[in-house]
Design a protein around this motif. Structure first.
Motif, mmCIF file in Angstrom:
data_model
loop_
_atom_site.group_PDB
_atom_site.id
_atom_site.type_symbol
_atom_site.label_atom_id
_atom_site.label_comp_id
_atom_site.label_asym_id
_atom_site.label_seq_id
_atom_site.Cartn_x
_atom_site.Cartn_y
_atom_site.Cartn_z
ATOM 1 N N GLN A 1 0.832 -1.200 0.000
ATOM 2 C CA GLN A 1 0.000 0.000 0.000
ATOM 3 C C GLN A 1 0.870 1.256 0.000
ATOM 4 O O GLN A 1 0.592 2.221 -0.719
ATOM 5 C CB GLN A 1 -0.936 -0.007 1.208
ATOM 6 C CG GLN A 1 -2.077 -1.001 1.106
ATOM 7 C CD GLN A 1 -2.908 -1.053 2.378
ATOM 8 O OE1 GLN A 1 -2.454 -0.671 3.458
ATOM 9 N NE2 GLN A 1 -4.130 -1.552 2.264
ATOM 10 N N ARG B 1 -0.875 -13.476 -12.845
ATOM 11 C CA ARG B 1 -0.585 -12.051 -12.642
ATOM 12 C C ARG B 1 0.566 -11.510 -13.498
ATOM 13 O O ARG B 1 0.485 -10.376 -13.991
ATOM 14 C CB ARG B 1 -0.305 -11.796 -11.157
ATOM 15 C CG ARG B 1 0.018 -10.345 -10.822
ATOM 16 C CD ARG B 1 -1.135 -9.418 -11.163
ATOM 17 N NE ARG B 1 -0.716 -8.023 -11.067
ATOM 18 C CZ ARG B 1 -1.400 -6.996 -11.571
ATOM 19 N NH1 ARG B 1 -2.545 -7.204 -12.207
ATOM 20 N NH2 ARG B 1 -0.961 -5.775 -11.433
ATOM 21 N N SER C 1 0.489 -7.984 -15.485
ATOM 22 C CA SER C 1 1.374 -6.922 -15.028
ATOM 23 C C SER C 1 2.133 -6.295 -16.197
ATOM 24 O O SER C 1 2.274 -5.070 -16.269
ATOM 25 C CB SER C 1 2.365 -7.475 -13.996
ATOM 26 O OG SER C 1 3.156 -6.456 -13.444
ATOM 27 N N GLU D 1 -0.178 -4.064 -18.077
ATOM 28 C CA GLU D 1 -0.403 -2.822 -17.346
ATOM 29 C C GLU D 1 0.785 -1.880 -17.486
ATOM 30 O O GLU D 1 0.621 -0.659 -17.559
ATOM 31 C CB GLU D 1 -0.706 -3.124 -15.885
ATOM 32 C CG GLU D 1 -2.064 -3.779 -15.680
ATOM 33 C CD GLU D 1 -2.328 -4.245 -14.267
ATOM 34 O OE1 GLU D 1 -3.422 -4.772 -14.018
ATOM 35 O OE2 GLU D 1 -1.432 -4.089 -13.408
ATOM 36 N N ASP E 1 -2.981 2.021 -9.046
ATOM 37 C CA ASP E 1 -3.921 0.917 -9.224
ATOM 38 C C ASP E 1 -3.208 -0.370 -9.633
ATOM 39 O O ASP E 1 -3.589 -1.470 -9.214
ATOM 40 C CB ASP E 1 -4.975 1.287 -10.273
ATOM 41 C CG ASP E 1 -5.924 2.377 -9.787
ATOM 42 O OD1 ASP E 1 -5.926 2.670 -8.575
ATOM 43 O OD2 ASP E 1 -6.657 2.936 -10.625
ATOM 44 N N HIS E 2 -2.170 -0.219 -10.449
ATOM 45 C CA HIS E 2 -1.367 -1.366 -10.889
ATOM 46 C C HIS E 2 -0.757 -2.086 -9.687
ATOM 47 O O HIS E 2 -0.829 -3.317 -9.563
ATOM 48 C CB HIS E 2 -0.282 -0.861 -11.843
ATOM 49 C CG HIS E 2 0.877 -1.784 -12.035
ATOM 50 N ND1 HIS E 2 0.781 -2.989 -12.689
ATOM 51 C CD2 HIS E 2 2.178 -1.669 -11.651
ATOM 52 C CE1 HIS E 2 1.964 -3.580 -12.715
ATOM 53 N NE2 HIS E 2 2.835 -2.799 -12.084
ATOM 54 N N LYS E 3 -0.192 -1.325 -8.772
ATOM 55 C CA LYS E 3 0.436 -1.911 -7.595
ATOM 56 C C LYS E 3 -0.603 -2.554 -6.676
ATOM 57 O O LYS E 3 -0.392 -3.643 -6.134
ATOM 58 C CB LYS E 3 1.188 -0.816 -6.830
ATOM 59 C CG LYS E 3 2.355 -1.313 -6.017
ATOM 60 C CD LYS E 3 3.536 -1.572 -6.941
ATOM 61 C CE LYS E 3 4.765 -2.010 -6.184
ATOM 62 N NZ LYS E 3 5.906 -2.220 -7.105
ATOM 63 N N LEU E 4 -1.716 -1.870 -6.496
ATOM 64 C CA LEU E 4 -2.756 -2.402 -5.607
ATOM 65 C C LEU E 4 -3.402 -3.657 -6.176
ATOM 66 O O LEU E 4 -3.805 -4.545 -5.415
ATOM 67 C CB LEU E 4 -3.818 -1.327 -5.355
ATOM 68 C CG LEU E 4 -3.347 -0.119 -4.529
ATOM 69 C CD1 LEU E 4 -4.447 0.936 -4.440
ATOM 70 C CD2 LEU E 4 -2.918 -0.559 -3.124
ATOM 71 N N ARG E 5 -3.483 -3.766 -7.496
ATOM 72 C CA ARG E 5 -4.037 -4.988 -8.090
ATOM 73 C C ARG E 5 -3.128 -6.184 -7.816
ATOM 74 O O ARG E 5 -3.608 -7.295 -7.571
ATOM 75 C CB ARG E 5 -4.256 -4.796 -9.599
ATOM 76 C CG ARG E 5 -5.580 -4.122 -9.942
ATOM 77 C CD ARG E 5 -5.880 -4.211 -11.428
ATOM 78 N NE ARG E 5 -5.047 -3.283 -12.191
ATOM 79 C CZ ARG E 5 -5.390 -2.027 -12.494
ATOM 80 N NH1 ARG E 5 -6.555 -1.555 -12.080
ATOM 81 N NH2 ARG E 5 -4.593 -1.260 -13.191
ATOM 82 N N THR E 6 -1.812 -5.954 -7.869
ATOM 83 C CA THR E 6 -0.880 -7.034 -7.529
ATOM 84 C C THR E 6 -1.081 -7.469 -6.086
ATOM 85 O O THR E 6 -1.134 -8.668 -5.779
ATOM 86 C CB THR E 6 0.579 -6.572 -7.735
ATOM 87 O OG1 THR E 6 0.785 -6.249 -9.113
ATOM 88 C CG2 THR E 6 1.557 -7.677 -7.338
ATOM 89 N N ASN F 1 -3.779 -7.128 -4.182
ATOM 90 C CA ASN F 1 -5.079 -7.777 -3.992
ATOM 91 C C ASN F 1 -5.092 -9.191 -4.564
ATOM 92 O O ASN F 1 -5.700 -10.099 -3.979
ATOM 93 C CB ASN F 1 -6.188 -6.933 -4.633
ATOM 94 C CG ASN F 1 -6.439 -5.642 -3.873
ATOM 95 O OD1 ASN F 1 -6.244 -5.572 -2.663
ATOM 96 N ND2 ASN F 1 -6.870 -4.609 -4.578
ATOM 97 N N GLU F 2 -4.414 -9.391 -5.683
ATOM 98 C CA GLU F 2 -4.342 -10.731 -6.277
ATOM 99 C C GLU F 2 -3.568 -11.671 -5.357
ATOM 100 O O GLU F 2 -3.953 -12.833 -5.161
ATOM 101 C CB GLU F 2 -3.670 -10.659 -7.645
ATOM 102 C CG GLU F 2 -3.443 -12.012 -8.316
ATOM 103 C CD GLU F 2 -4.743 -12.716 -8.692
ATOM 104 O OE1 GLU F 2 -4.708 -13.947 -8.876
ATOM 105 O OE2 GLU F 2 -5.780 -12.037 -8.800
#
Length: 232
Positions: free
Chosen positions: A93, A183, A187, A190, A213-218, A220-221
């Protein structure tokens, strides 16, 4: 008469202490995934392998324990520590916001050389996709990609914060891509979109949001994958 240039004297490898040599070896094996979560570090066995006494091995293990890479339990021994989900989440985060802000500020300072380097790194990542995927190499290239883009940020204080977080993440995570088979390809795509935004002259706020958003998607996955694994 031109003075003869003195040769550069480098430190001989032999000057590195046994404890330091063992520490570097063990840390590298943990970082590269050779020693995975839960791997028992048998001091006598490591000592024999590295041709040292158990004393420097014990000193190296204590350093690794202080860094959070190893846990030591009395009457049990030392073992490689698993990824702490709470620390991983906090670190990701933090990086999402810092990398997003730094890349947004860097937009107007990114020259052709930096963009070409970022594209080349992303292509190297794309080449790793497939049957012979190397998660450790992929993770290293991924960090380099973001370092290149963030490196053009004119705010040195922000860059200092980022460097500390990148170091912290290297201790917390090692490589999380191994746990997320789908992922890596996403990635890379993205990254393509982030580069397209930069080269098209998109507003810095849009670039910042895309990186965040790119970092947060990683993140969350990875958390979703951990949740599925724990329920299995």
């Amino acid at each position: 008469m031109v003075a003869k240039e003195e040769p550069i004297v480098t430190e001989a490898p032999a000057s590195v202490s046994k404890s330091e040599r063992v520490y570097r070896t063990l840390r590298e094996r943990i970082q590269e995934g050779q020693y995975t979560s839960g791997y028992r570090l048998v001091l006598d066995q490591i000592a024999r392998e590295l041709d040292v006494s158990p004393v420097p091995v014990r000193e190296a293990v204590r350093r690794l324990e202080a860094e959070g890479l190893v846990t030591f339990t009395r009457n049990v021994g030392a073992e490689v520590r698993g990824v702490d989900v709470g620390q991983y989440t906090d670190a990701m985060q933090t990086l999402a916001w810092l990398e997003g802000a730094a890349t947004g500020l860097a937009v107007t300072h990114l020259d052709g050389e930096r963009l070409a380097r970022a594209r080349s790194l992303n292509e190297d990542m794309r080449d790793l996709l497939g049957d012979h995927f190397d998660p450790v190499r992929f993770t290293a290239l991924n960090e380099q990609f973001h370092r290149v883009l963030c490196g053009a940020c004119p705010n040195e204080h922000l860059l200092g914060l980022l460097r500390r977080e990148w170091l912290h993440m290297s201790l917390v995570r090692r490589s999380s891509f191994a746990a997320m088979p789908g992922r890596p390809a996403v990635s890379v795509e993205e990254h393509d979109r982030i580069l397209a935004l930069v080269t098209s002259g998109a507003p810095p706020d849009d670039v910042e949001r895309a990186v965040r958003d790119h970092k947060l998607r990683t993140m969350n996955e990875y958390l979703a994958t951990r949740g599925r694994t724990s329920r299995a």
